[in-house]
Design a protein around this motif. Structure first.
Motif, PDB file in Angstrom:
ATOM      1  N   ALA A  18       0.855  -1.181   0.000  1.00 39.55           N
ATOM      2  CA  ALA A  18       0.000   0.000   0.000  1.00 39.55           C
ATOM      3  C   ALA A  18       0.893   1.233   0.000  1.00 39.55           C
ATOM      4  O   ALA A  18       2.089   1.148   0.314  1.00 39.55           O
ATOM      5  N   VAL A  19       0.290   2.378  -0.319  1.00 44.26           N
ATOM      6  CA  VAL A  19       1.010   3.649  -0.321  1.00 44.26           C
ATOM      7  C   VAL A  19       0.256   4.645   0.547  1.00 44.26           C
ATOM      8  O   VAL A  19      -0.962   4.799   0.422  1.00 44.26           O
ATOM      9  N   LEU A  20       0.979   5.304   1.420  1.00 42.21           N
ATOM     10  CA  LEU A  20       0.458   6.416   2.219  1.00 42.21           C
ATOM     11  C   LEU A  20       1.111   7.689   1.709  1.00 42.21           C
ATOM     12  O   LEU A  20       2.328   7.736   1.512  1.00 42.21           O
ATOM     13  N   VAL A  21       0.303   8.725   1.505  1.00 41.18           N
ATOM     14  CA  VAL A  21       0.793   9.975   0.945  1.00 41.18           C
ATOM     15  C   VAL A  21       0.572  11.091   1.957  1.00 41.18           C
ATOM     16  O   VAL A  21      -0.535  11.269   2.473  1.00 41.18           O
ATOM     17  N   MET A  22       1.639  11.846   2.241  1.00 34.90           N
ATOM     18  CA  MET A  22       1.530  13.025   3.091  1.00 34.90           C
ATOM     19  C   MET A  22       1.981  14.247   2.303  1.00 34.90           C
ATOM     20  O   MET A  22       2.830  14.160   1.417  1.00 34.90           O
ATOM     21  N   ALA A  23       1.390  15.385   2.623  1.00 36.11           N
ATOM     22  CA  ALA A  23       1.772  16.620   1.941  1.00 36.11           C
ATOM     23  C   ALA A  23       3.211  16.982   2.292  1.00 36.11           C
ATOM     24  O   ALA A  23       3.703  16.668   3.380  1.00 36.11           O
ATOM     25  N   GLU A  24       3.883  17.636   1.359  1.00 30.57           N
ATOM     26  CA  GLU A  24       5.251  18.064   1.621  1.00 30.57           C
ATOM     27  C   GLU A  24       5.270  18.980   2.840  1.00 30.57           C
ATOM     28  O   GLU A  24       4.530  19.969   2.883  1.00 30.57           O
ATOM     29  N   PRO A  25       6.097  18.705   3.820  1.00 29.98           N
ATOM     30  CA  PRO A  25       6.074  19.506   5.048  1.00 29.98           C
ATOM     31  C   PRO A  25       6.519  20.949   4.839  1.00 29.98           C
ATOM     32  O   PRO A  25       6.125  21.834   5.612  1.00 29.98           O
ATOM     33  N   ASN A  26       7.334  21.220   3.823  1.00 34.16           N
ATOM     34  CA  ASN A  26       7.811  22.588   3.562  1.00 34.16           C
ATOM     35  C   ASN A  26       7.055  23.244   2.418  1.00 34.16           C
ATOM     36  O   ASN A  26       7.545  24.207   1.822  1.00 34.16           O
ATOM     37  N   ARG A  27       5.865  22.767   2.120  1.00 32.26           N
ATOM     38  CA  ARG A  27       5.120  23.267   0.961  1.00 32.26           C
ATOM     39  C   ARG A  27       4.787  24.750   1.100  1.00 32.26           C
ATOM     40  O   ARG A  27       4.606  25.265   2.206  1.00 32.26           O
ATOM     41  N   LYS A  28       4.652  25.390  -0.043  1.00 32.56           N
ATOM     42  CA  LYS A  28       4.265  26.794  -0.106  1.00 32.56           C
ATOM     43  C   LYS A  28       2.872  26.955  -0.725  1.00 32.56           C
ATOM     44  O   LYS A  28       2.526  28.005  -1.262  1.00 32.56           O
ATOM     45  N   HIS A  29       2.092  25.913  -0.677  1.00 30.14           N
ATOM     46  CA  HIS A  29       0.757  25.898  -1.265  1.00 30.14           C
ATOM     47  C   HIS A  29      -0.104  24.932  -0.461  1.00 30.14           C
ATOM     48  O   HIS A  29       0.417  24.144   0.339  1.00 30.14           O
ATOM     49  N   PRO A  30      -1.415  24.940  -0.648  1.00 35.42           N
ATOM     50  CA  PRO A  30      -2.252  23.961   0.041  1.00 35.42           C
ATOM     51  C   PRO A  30      -1.905  22.544  -0.399  1.00 35.42           C
ATOM     52  O   PRO A  30      -1.422  22.317  -1.513  1.00 35.42           O
ATOM     53  N   SER A  31      -2.152  21.587   0.459  1.00 33.84           N
ATOM     54  CA  SER A  31      -2.024  20.187   0.063  1.00 33.84           C
ATOM     55  C   SER A  31      -3.093  19.851  -0.963  1.00 33.84           C
ATOM     56  O   SER A  31      -4.038  20.613  -1.185  1.00 33.84           O
ATOM     57  N   ASN A  32      -2.975  18.681  -1.595  1.00 32.42           N
ATOM     58  CA  ASN A  32      -4.009  18.253  -2.545  1.00 32.42           C
ATOM     59  C   ASN A  32      -5.382  18.241  -1.884  1.00 32.42           C
ATOM     60  O   ASN A  32      -6.379  18.681  -2.469  1.00 32.42           O
ATOM     61  N   LEU A  33      -5.454  17.733  -0.655  1.00 38.83           N
ATOM     62  CA  LEU A  33      -6.735  17.665   0.040  1.00 38.83           C
ATOM     63  C   LEU A  33      -7.260  19.061   0.354  1.00 38.83           C
ATOM     64  O   LEU A  33      -8.451  19.343   0.177  1.00 38.83           O
ATOM     65  N   GLU A  34      -6.389  19.939   0.823  1.00 38.51           N
ATOM     66  CA  GLU A  34      -6.813  21.304   1.129  1.00 38.51           C
ATOM     67  C   GLU A  34      -7.303  22.013  -0.130  1.00 38.51           C
ATOM     68  O   GLU A  34      -8.294  22.748  -0.100  1.00 38.51           O
ATOM     69  N   ARG A  35      -6.603  21.821  -1.241  1.00 40.19           N
ATOM     70  CA  ARG A  35      -7.025  22.432  -2.506  1.00 40.19           C
ATOM     71  C   ARG A  35      -8.394  21.914  -2.917  1.00 40.19           C
ATOM     72  O   ARG A  35      -9.281  22.685  -3.308  1.00 40.19           O
ATOM     73  N   TYR A  36      -8.583  20.605  -2.824  1.00 42.08           N
ATOM     74  CA  TYR A  36      -9.855  20.009  -3.213  1.00 42.08           C
ATOM     75  C   TYR A  36     -11.006  20.569  -2.376  1.00 42.08           C
ATOM     76  O   TYR A  36     -12.078  20.895  -2.903  1.00 42.08           O
ATOM     77  N   ASN A  37     -10.780  20.707  -1.082  1.00 45.51           N
ATOM     78  CA  ASN A  37     -11.835  21.207  -0.205  1.00 45.51           C
ATOM     79  C   ASN A  37     -12.184  22.660  -0.486  1.00 45.51           C
ATOM     80  O   ASN A  37     -13.293  23.114  -0.161  1.00 45.51           O
ATOM     81  N   ARG A  38     -11.263  23.408  -1.092  1.00 44.50           N
ATOM     82  CA  ARG A  38     -11.554  24.805  -1.443  1.00 44.50           C
ATOM     83  C   ARG A  38     -12.572  24.919  -2.565  1.00 44.50           C
ATOM     84  O   ARG A  38     -13.176  25.976  -2.757  1.00 44.50           O
ATOM     85  N   ILE A  39     -12.761  23.860  -3.339  1.00 43.01           N
ATOM     86  CA  ILE A  39     -13.683  23.918  -4.470  1.00 43.01           C
ATOM     87  C   ILE A  39     -15.114  24.111  -3.996  1.00 43.01           C
ATOM     88  O   ILE A  39     -15.890  24.847  -4.602  1.00 43.01           O
TER      89      ILE A  39
END
Length: 560
Positions: free
Chosen positions: A216-237
């Protein structure tokens, strides 16, 4: 190859484009449409696009949700229009007879967030999480456990000289990876500069892990990101992204991806990396700085996953496919694809509600655009040298399922598929929206603007479209090839073909507040601009289907 009567003129006009992206003739006007293509060009009518889209996005089709009657009706309408235009069926049915339908068998499932759980064990200590800290689902009910390993970004990119799996054994283990890819904010990055490359999507990461034996694969947002995570972006829709109950998941019955992929929160990701010897932030920095993998086993760390569904069923959708055979016997075996997707997000009518997600722009506009191009090419007395496959894909909104199905089971050889034009949302003016505000700069004028997405993988393709635009006069924009916050590059049906090294570009007019809302209706479409976009695709496809040298594919675009 272009006719001698106008090839010299186009060569001259290539020197007269303006810096704004609108290519114009030397006198400031538009270049003439080649005479051999004019009949089909003139067949593309705003009145037809308006009438067709008014039907496709009507209440009667109930939002065209995959595996629902409204989408089935759209499939039947597209096939009827292909037949009336004079195309040939491009698929075969179960008995080997010609068919307009490439079957797309699906599994629909509803994850149970109250039961689905991730349990972490480090030594004798144990803790568990459920939604919203662990999100995602899987088509089957599964219980699995294994040692946890960290595989950086989960990327193997030989052309870039980078491999997160070098000397890392993941067989029988669960893999934790960061979203996206290294150095994404560096314009000079070997991973395409600041734009996403095909290595950045979770599906590619999961297939890479699966090929190495991961469970299986677990995905976490990049800890030093300068943008929303994929999940955060999706929820903004908002809109359909926040429906209660949420839309069911769907998967290909015979998908090549056969392991679960889950997204974990920052807090869970930090806990999972407790034995990494570095903080998540330090791990990312150690990778991004020198472009040096930091993959490692996580000692004493195991993970158990429990995934179950409250409902599960099989169903059948279809890619609608028609063929215009090429006129040159030597080039007819080669293919140009013109595509869109026919599904959207459905309605609440079957559960006692009254909301319909009409999907006029997304992607009724693309659907009727492909139909208009089928009519145009068939109405033109002269036919292109290469064959053109018209494809309107199933279940894009559920994860590009129809296009992945065709990429896995191509109707014509992908090795001789020379170009692909994909329509997805070609009907609106880009406008500020919750999804995009603060993440990408919005041009001041969008009423004549078209986004070209994917040009970095084929500069030749881009040059051909821009040359064709001298007869149309749109503002052409490549902003989305240079951003990494919105993941635009791998959000439509051209992407599965890019993974197969096909030069492919997505025509798109940008996001707006009605995206995935019930207010995406036919009356809000900019029909004059949409007509120009379909005409640009017509002229571009003509070039791809007739020029002697088709566009080349660039496997690993460099930064700038």
């Amino acid at each position: 190859m272009r006719k001698a009567a106008w090839s010299a003129a186009l060569g001259f006009l290539a020197l007269s484009g303006t810096a704004s992206g609108i290519a114009r003739a030397a006198d400031g006007g538009l270049a003439p449409v080649p005479a051999a293509q004019a009949t089909g060009y003139d067949r593309i009518l705003e009145t037809d696009l308006r009438a067709d889209l008014t039907f496709i996005a009507s209440d009667a089709l109930q939002g065209r949700m995959s595996l629902q009657p409204g989408d089935d009706a759209a499939v039947q309408w597209i096939a009827a229009e292909f037949a009336k235009a004079g195309l040939q069926p491009a698929a075969k049915d179960a008995n080997g007879a010609p068919s307009w339908y490439q079957a797309v068998p699906l599994v629909e499932y509803r994850p149970n967030p109250a039961a689905n759980a991730l349990t972490l064990r480090i030594g004798m200590a144990e803790q568990s999480w459920k939604a919203p800290d662990v999100l995602g689902g899987y088509r089957d009910d599964v219980d699995l456990s294994g040692p946890l390993v960290f595989a950086g970004y989960g990327v193997t990119a030989p052309g870039v000289g980078y491999d997160d799996y070098k000397s890392l054994d993941v067989r029988g283990k669960i893999v934790l990876v960061f979203e996206h890819e290294p150095q994404e904010n560096d314009p000079a990055s070997r991973f395409g500069g600041t734009g996403n490359t095909r290595h950045a999507t979770n599906r590619v990461k999961a297939l890479n892990a699966q090929a190495r034996g991961a469970l299986a694969v677990l995905v976490m947002a990049e800890p030093n990101r300068k943008h929303p995570s994929n999940l955060e972006r999706y929820n903004r829709i908002g809109g359909s992204a926040r429906r209660v109950p949420p839309l069911p998941g769907q998967a290909l019955l015979d998908d090549e991806l056969r392991i679960p992929v889950l997204t974990v929160s920052d807090a869970v990701g930090t806990a999972l990396l407790a034995k990494a010897g570095m903080t998540p932030q330090a791990l990312q920095a150690a990778i991004d700085g020198p472009l040096a993998p930091q993959s490692r086993p996580l000692g004493e760390t195991t993970v158990a996953l429990h995934l179950e569904n409250t409902a599960r069923r099989r169903g059948m959708s279809a890619n609608v496919v028609g063929l215009l055979p090429g006129s040159d016997p030597a080039l007819a075996p080669e293919t140009v694809i013109i595509s869109a997707h026919h599904d959207h997000d459905g309605s609440t009518l079957d559960t006692g509600g009254n909301e319909i997600w009409h999907g006029a722009d997304d992607n009724g506009s693309g659907t009727v655009g492909v139909v208009a191009l089928a009519r145009a090419f068939m109405a033109n007395p002269v036919k292109p040298k290469r064959s053109i496959l018209f494809a309107v894909f199933a279940a894009e909104e559920r994860g590009l399922l129809g296009s992945y199905a065709m990429a896995m089971h191509p109707l014509r050889p992908l090795g001789t598929t020379r170009a692909m034009i994909n329509f997805d949302m070609i009907g609106r003016n880009e406008a500020p929206s919750d999804q995009t505000t603060g993440l990408i700069e919005l041009p001041s004028a969008t009423t004549n603007r078209l986004n070209l997405i994917g040009a970095s993988y084929s500069p030749d393709f881009d040059r051909t479209v821009r040359a064709a635009n001298r007869s149309v006069g749109l503002d052409l924009d490549d902003r989305f090839d240079h951003e990494n916050a919105l993941n635009v590059f791998f959000r439509s049906d051209q992407f599965p073909f890019v993974l197969k090294d096909v030069p492919a570009m997505w025509f798109n007019t940008g996001f707006h507040p009605d995206y995935h809302h019930t207010t995406d209706t036919a009356d809000r479409i900019n029909y004059p601009k949409m007509t120009k976009i379909v005409k640009l695709a017509y002229l571009s496809a003509w070039r791809f289907a007739s020029e002697a040298a088709p566009p080349a594919f660039v496997s690993d675009p460099a930064g700038h």
